[in-house]
Design an enzyme around this catalytic site. Structure first.
Site, PDB file in Angstrom:
ATOM      1  N   GLU A 239       0.829  -1.194   0.000  1.00 18.30           N
ATOM      2  CA  GLU A 239       0.000   0.000   0.000  1.00 18.30           C
ATOM      3  C   GLU A 239       0.863   1.242   0.000  1.00 18.30           C
ATOM      4  O   GLU A 239       1.976   1.250   0.522  1.00 18.30           O
ATOM      5  CB  GLU A 239      -0.899   0.002   1.238  1.00 18.30           C
ATOM      6  CG  GLU A 239      -1.860  -1.148   1.194  1.00 18.30           C
ATOM      7  CD  GLU A 239      -3.037  -0.978   2.140  1.00 18.30           C
ATOM      8  OE1 GLU A 239      -3.804  -1.925   2.279  1.00 18.30           O
ATOM      9  OE2 GLU A 239      -3.170   0.103   2.734  1.00 18.30           O
TER      10      GLU A 239
ATOM     11  N   CYS B 236       3.806   8.255   1.247  1.00 17.62           N
ATOM     12  CA  CYS B 236       4.341   7.220   2.128  1.00 17.62           C
ATOM     13  C   CYS B 236       4.403   5.927   1.318  1.00 17.62           C
ATOM     14  O   CYS B 236       3.376   5.462   0.815  1.00 17.62           O
ATOM     15  CB  CYS B 236       3.392   7.087   3.319  1.00 17.62           C
ATOM     16  SG  CYS B 236       3.826   5.751   4.430  1.00 17.62           S
TER      17      CYS B 236
ATOM     18  N   CYS C 231       7.209  -7.823   6.630  1.00 17.87           N
ATOM     19  CA  CYS C 231       8.415  -7.383   7.330  1.00 17.87           C
ATOM     20  C   CYS C 231       8.925  -8.548   8.172  1.00 17.87           C
ATOM     21  O   CYS C 231       8.139  -9.344   8.685  1.00 17.87           O
ATOM     22  CB  CYS C 231       8.096  -6.186   8.228  1.00 17.87           C
ATOM     23  SG  CYS C 231       9.541  -5.492   9.057  1.00 17.87           S
TER      24      CYS C 231
ATOM     25  N   CYS D 162       7.614  -6.301  15.137  1.00 19.42           N
ATOM     26  CA  CYS D 162       7.283  -5.387  16.237  1.00 19.42           C
ATOM     27  C   CYS D 162       5.853  -5.718  16.652  1.00 19.42           C
ATOM     28  O   CYS D 162       4.985  -5.915  15.802  1.00 19.42           O
ATOM     29  CB  CYS D 162       7.402  -3.931  15.793  1.00 19.42           C
ATOM     30  SG  CYS D 162       9.078  -3.530  15.241  1.00 19.42           S
TER      31      CYS D 162
ATOM     32  N   CYS E 149       2.554  -3.760  15.356  1.00 19.98           N
ATOM     33  CA  CYS E 149       2.532  -3.382  13.938  1.00 19.98           C
ATOM     34  C   CYS E 149       1.821  -4.437  13.092  1.00 19.98           C
ATOM     35  O   CYS E 149       2.167  -5.623  13.135  1.00 19.98           O
ATOM     36  CB  CYS E 149       3.957  -3.183  13.449  1.00 19.98           C
ATOM     37  SG  CYS E 149       4.055  -2.919  11.667  1.00 19.98           S
TER      38      CYS E 149
ATOM     39  N   GLY F  39       7.178  -2.624   5.642  1.00 17.30           N
ATOM     40  CA  GLY F  39       8.546  -3.126   5.565  1.00 17.30           C
ATOM     41  C   GLY F  39       9.575  -2.285   6.286  1.00 17.30           C
ATOM     42  O   GLY F  39       9.349  -1.134   6.632  1.00 17.30           O
TER      43      GLY F  39
ATOM     44  N   SER G 259      12.580   5.709   7.471  1.00 19.25           N
ATOM     45  CA  SER G 259      12.211   5.375   8.845  1.00 19.25           C
ATOM     46  C   SER G 259      12.717   3.971   9.143  1.00 19.25           C
ATOM     47  O   SER G 259      12.496   3.044   8.362  1.00 19.25           O
ATOM     48  CB  SER G 259      10.687   5.431   8.986  1.00 19.25           C
ATOM     49  OG  SER G 259      10.294   4.961  10.261  1.00 19.25           O
TER      50      SER G 259
ATOM     51  N   SER H 209      12.347   4.603  14.916  1.00 17.93           N
ATOM     52  CA  SER H 209      11.202   4.154  15.711  1.00 17.93           C
ATOM     53  C   SER H 209      11.682   3.750  17.098  1.00 17.93           C
ATOM     54  O   SER H 209      12.148   2.633  17.291  1.00 17.93           O
ATOM     55  CB  SER H 209      10.546   2.955  15.012  1.00 17.93           C
ATOM     56  OG  SER H 209      10.003   3.375  13.793  1.00 17.93           O
TER      57      SER H 209
ATOM     58  N   HIS I 236       9.934   4.233  20.458  1.00 17.54           N
ATOM     59  CA  HIS I 236       8.759   3.590  21.075  1.00 17.54           C
ATOM     60  C   HIS I 236       8.882   3.188  22.546  1.00 17.54           C
ATOM     61  O   HIS I 236       7.900   2.763  23.145  1.00 17.54           O
ATOM     62  CB  HIS I 236       8.308   2.356  20.275  1.00 17.54           C
ATOM     63  CG  HIS I 236       8.009   2.634  18.838  1.00 17.54           C
ATOM     64  ND1 HIS I 236       7.349   3.755  18.403  1.00 17.54           N
ATOM     65  CD2 HIS I 236       8.284   1.931  17.717  1.00 17.54           C
ATOM     66  CE1 HIS I 236       7.226   3.728  17.087  1.00 17.54           C
ATOM     67  NE2 HIS I 236       7.796   2.650  16.640  1.00 17.54           N
TER      68      HIS I 236
ATOM     69  N   ASN J   3      -2.686   2.991  16.057  1.00 17.05           N
ATOM     70  CA  ASN J   3      -3.852   2.609  15.261  1.00 17.05           C
ATOM     71  C   ASN J   3      -4.159   1.145  15.507  1.00 17.05           C
ATOM     72  O   ASN J   3      -3.404   0.278  15.084  1.00 17.05           O
ATOM     73  CB  ASN J   3      -3.563   2.823  13.772  1.00 17.05           C
ATOM     74  CG  ASN J   3      -3.641   4.281  13.437  1.00 17.05           C
ATOM     75  OD1 ASN J   3      -4.675   4.912  13.622  1.00 17.05           O
ATOM     76  ND2 ASN J   3      -2.526   4.828  13.006  1.00 17.05           N
TER      77      ASN J   3
ATOM     78  N   CYS K   1      -1.527   5.214   9.815  1.00 17.72           N
ATOM     79  CA  CYS K   1      -0.242   4.602  10.029  1.00 17.72           C
ATOM     80  C   CYS K   1      -0.352   3.243  10.720  1.00 17.72           C
ATOM     81  O   CYS K   1      -1.067   3.091  11.699  1.00 17.72           O
ATOM     82  CB  CYS K   1       0.531   5.561  10.900  1.00 17.72           C
ATOM     83  SG  CYS K   1       2.077   4.979  11.358  1.00 17.72           S
TER      84      CYS K   1
HETATM   85  N1  SAH Z   1       9.941  -0.379   9.424  1.00 17.02           N
HETATM   86  C1  SAH Z   1      10.109   1.019   9.587  1.00 17.02           C
HETATM   87  C2  SAH Z   1       9.173   1.844   8.739  1.00 17.02           C
HETATM   88  C3  SAH Z   1       7.761   1.406   8.567  1.00 17.02           C
HETATM   89  S1  SAH Z   1       6.673   1.581   9.917  1.00 17.02           S
HETATM   90  C4  SAH Z   1       9.996   1.389  11.053  1.00 17.02           C
HETATM   91  O1  SAH Z   1       9.611   0.559  11.853  1.00 17.02           O
HETATM   92  O2  SAH Z   1      10.350   2.528  11.375  1.00 17.02           O
HETATM   93  C5  SAH Z   1       6.428   3.334  10.059  1.00 17.02           C
HETATM   94  C6  SAH Z   1       6.077   3.775  11.485  1.00 17.02           C
HETATM   95  O3  SAH Z   1       4.761   3.306  11.852  1.00 17.02           O
HETATM   96  C7  SAH Z   1       7.033   3.225  12.508  1.00 17.02           C
HETATM   97  O4  SAH Z   1       7.395   4.188  13.447  1.00 17.02           O
HETATM   98  C8  SAH Z   1       6.193   2.150  13.162  1.00 17.02           C
HETATM   99  O5  SAH Z   1       6.657   1.814  14.420  1.00 17.02           O
HETATM  100  C9  SAH Z   1       4.824   2.800  13.165  1.00 17.02           C
HETATM  101  N2  SAH Z   1       3.698   1.870  13.387  1.00 17.02           N
HETATM  102  C10 SAH Z   1       3.637   0.561  13.105  1.00 17.02           C
HETATM  103  N3  SAH Z   1       2.443   0.050  13.484  1.00 17.02           N
HETATM  104  C11 SAH Z   1       1.736   1.074  14.000  1.00 17.02           C
HETATM  105  C12 SAH Z   1       0.419   1.187  14.551  1.00 17.02           C
HETATM  106  N4  SAH Z   1      -0.402   0.144  14.597  1.00 17.02           N
HETATM  107  N5  SAH Z   1       0.016   2.398  14.985  1.00 17.02           N
HETATM  108  C13 SAH Z   1       0.839   3.469  14.896  1.00 17.02           C
HETATM  109  N6  SAH Z   1       2.082   3.426  14.389  1.00 17.02           N
HETATM  110  C14 SAH Z   1       2.534   2.239  13.947  1.00 17.02           C
HETATM  111 FE1  SF4 Z   2       8.624  -3.926  10.478  1.00 19.74          FE
HETATM  112 FE2  SF4 Z   2       8.553  -1.296  11.048  1.00 19.74          FE
HETATM  113 FE3  SF4 Z   2       6.402  -2.862  11.460  1.00 19.74          FE
HETATM  114 FE4  SF4 Z   2       8.548  -3.134  13.021  1.00 19.74          FE
HETATM  115  S1  SF4 Z   2       7.211  -1.320  12.854  1.00 19.74           S
HETATM  116  S2  SF4 Z   2       7.369  -4.820  12.108  1.00 19.74           S
HETATM  117  S3  SF4 Z   2      10.186  -2.767  11.561  1.00 19.74           S
HETATM  118  S4  SF4 Z   2       7.327  -2.385   9.502  1.00 19.74           S
END
Ligand code: SAH
Ligand code: SF4
Length: 350
Positions: A79, A92, A99, A103, A106, A154, A186, A208, A210, A285, A328
């Site tokens: 997407e 974006c 991935c 995490c 995610c 990813g 990112s 990231s 967190h 989210n 996001c």
């Molecule tokens: N893999 C990279 C980039 C993609 S994710 C990374 O982890 O940075 C982009 C951002 O969205 C990251 O900061 C990630 O932690 C955040 N993210 C992932 N799942 C989310 C969710 N459910 N709600 C809010 N942010 C989220």
């Molecule tokens: Fe992968 Fe980024 Fe999601 Fe972590 S937050 S699982 S690194 S896409």
């Protein structure tokens, strides 16, 4: 492109003509490239094609956010999301199908990993979005996309070679000509690859974070066990020496009762003081069976205030495109959920 032209016995300068047609005029049919010599056009028709991922679903949100679901073959979807603002348009884009990093909060991580995107598939998203926006809205007098963030599906730094090639194409004046400041990678914090990017193609960096300590970050962002916060902060400081901006952006997802207490905000200040940085708080989210809830607005505001009181510039990410699941972390949409952790969670729920 020059090599390609030479390989088929044509002059190398023709490559620039071709690039102009493709990247300035968004023409993908060689027949329409009127000032390209006929013999070169013939070669192109028989040897090449301008191919991008295919649009499967095209959604426009009430707030102008636009989300595309793209087909990259073999039932794999990615997407991308366009977020228009007053003076800029941010795209974006994704770097992988799924991935590897899992995490826990995610949706992409839950999906498991299918494959890396090629550099063509990464840059193809930018080409396609510009092309679509320009052809749908004649009011744009220049390219609608001014900023690119690698924040889709990813982990860009685990697809390093293809990422860097795609970044170079974003920056190249013959192609998209974006400034380094306006392209953001990112990452969840792959230290050696951050060092490589610093040398190969330093663009703006978002990390990231967190969590304010290793104990919690080990759980939320498991790659932290390999590259703990101390090593990550050192890598950020090294990166800044060559970065186009004089700060790193830390992303911090707001998870109710997990990482959003005022004590945790105070703990975070200690990290923030070790590296020039700004914070971007991201309201979580939710998605089915995530096991997490988003912090309440009040909590997010108070958390932000603690950081601001310590002179750390902190923004809260506006949630956009909620009505079309473009927010996001929801980029994976209704994809198959394949990781073991989710299966375990499901079992627990049943
Ligand atoms: N893999 C990279 C980039 C993609 S994710 C990374 O982890 O940075 C982009 C951002 O969205 C990251 O900061 C990630 O932690 C955040 N993210 C992932 N799942 C989310 C969710 N459910 N709600 C809010 N942010 C989220
Ligand atoms: Fe992968 Fe980024 Fe999601 Fe972590 S937050 S699982 S690194 S896409």
């Amino acid at each position: 492109m020059a090599e390609f032209a030479c390989k088929f016995g044509h002059k190398s300068y023709r490559a620039n003509q071709l690039l102009r047609w493709i990247y300035k005029d968004y023409v993908s049919h060689f027949d329409e490239m009127s000032d390209i010599a006929k013999d070169f056009r013939q070669t192109l028709l028989s040897q090449a094609a301008v191919v991008t991922p295919e649009i499967k679903v095209d959604h426009l949100s009430d707030d102008g956010t636009r989300k595309w679901l793209l087909d990259v073959g073999a039932s794999n979807s990615i997407e991308m999301v366009f977020i228009p603002e007053d003076k800029r348009g941010t795209l974006c884009i994704s770097s992988q199908v799924g991935c590897t990093l899992e995490c826990t909060f995610c949706a992409t991580g839950r999906q498991g990993f299918n494959r890396n995107l090629s550099s063509g598939e990464i840059i193809g998203q930018l080409w396609l979005a510009n092309h679509k926006l320009l052809s749908d809205n004649q009011n744009y007098n220049e390219k609608p996309i001014t900023n690119v963030v690698m924040m889709g599906m990813g982990e860009p730094l685990t697809n390093y070679k293809n990422l860097v090639h795609a970044l170079e194409m974003m920056l190249d004046d013959h192609m998209f000509g974006l400034s380094r400041r306006r392209v953001t990678v990112s990452t969840s914090g792959l230290v050696p690859a951050i060092d490589d990017l610093r040398e190969d193609c330093p663009v703006s960096l978002a990390v990231s974070l967190h969590a304010p300590n290793d104990l919690l970050r080990n759980v939320l962002v498991p790659i932290n066990k390999k590259y703990p916060i101390k090593a990550l902060i050192s890598a950020c400081n090294r990166y800044i020496e060559k970065a186009p901006r004089d700060f790193i952006t830390f992303e911090y997802v707001m998870l109710s009762g997990v990482n959003d207490s005022l004590d945790q905000a105070k703990e975070l200040i200690k990290i923030a003081q070790q590296v020039p940085c700004k914070f971007n708080l991201i309201p979580f989210n939710p998605f089915p069976n995530s096991g997490y809830l988003c912090s309440a607005n009040k909590e997010i505001k108070q958390f932000k205030q603690v950081l601001m009181d310590a002179n750390i510039i902190t923004t809260v990410r506006k949630t956009r495109g909620d009505d079309i699941d473009a927010a996001c972390g929801q980029l994976a949409g209704q994809v198959n959920d394949k990781t073991k952790r989710t299966l375990k969670l499901k079992a627990a729920h049943d």
